[in-house]
Design an enzyme around this catalytic site. Structure first.
Site, short mmCIF file in Angstrom:
data_model
loop_
_atom_site.label_atom_id
_atom_site.label_comp_id
_atom_site.label_asym_id
_atom_site.label_seq_id
_atom_site.Cartn_x
_atom_site.Cartn_y
_atom_site.Cartn_z
N ILE A 14 0.84 -1.19 -0.06
CA ILE A 14 -0.16 0.07 -0.51
C ILE A 14 0.60 1.28 -0.09
O ILE A 14 1.08 1.99 1.02
CB ILE A 14 -1.32 0.41 1.43
CG1 ILE A 14 -1.90 -1.41 1.01
CG2 ILE A 14 -2.02 1.33 1.02
CD1 ILE A 14 -2.76 -1.27 2.39
N HIS A 15 1.16 1.23 -1.00
CA HIS A 15 2.44 2.86 -1.16
C HIS A 15 0.92 4.09 -1.39
O HIS A 15 -0.32 4.04 -1.22
CB HIS A 15 3.35 2.72 -2.83
CG HIS A 15 2.47 2.57 -3.88
ND1 HIS A 15 2.20 3.06 -5.24
CD2 HIS A 15 2.11 1.69 -4.57
CE1 HIS A 15 1.21 2.62 -5.66
NE2 HIS A 15 0.99 1.44 -5.52
N THR A 16 1.31 5.01 -2.25
CA THR A 16 0.65 6.51 -2.24
C THR A 16 -0.28 6.37 -2.50
O THR A 16 -1.62 6.73 -2.15
CB THR A 16 2.03 7.57 -2.58
OG1 THR A 16 2.99 7.38 -1.71
CG2 THR A 16 1.22 8.88 -2.65
#
Length: 85
Positions: A14-16
């Site tokens: 779960i990145h930006t």
């Protein structure tokens, strides 16, 4: 307080961008929602705070909420996290 564990399914974690979608979904609920990961915690309604957690693929996290619609919020966010690509 209602809690549920979920494993991060997204191959990139779960990145930006997915974190922003998670925050957007969390803000639809009036309750307080917290994500726990590796001994740290962050509000699910704060993109900055979520990014301080190591939300990598395969990591088991816990989502908890308290207040109005807590169960719906946790269930919805856990489904969202489990089905991310």
């Amino acid at each position: 307080m209602y809690r549920q564990s979920v494993t991060i399914a997204a191959k990139q974690g779960i990145h930006t961008r997915p974190a922003a979608l998670l925050v957007q979904q969390a803000k639809q609920y009036p309750c307080d929602i917290v994500v726990y990961c590796n001994g740290k915690q962050a509000s699910a309604k704060s993109l900055y705070r979520l990014q301080t957690l190591s939300l990598a693929h395969g990591t088991e996290i816990e989502v908890s909420a308290s207040g109005d619609q807590a169960e719906q919020a946790v269930d919805s966010l856990c489904r969202f996290i489990a089905n991310m690509d």
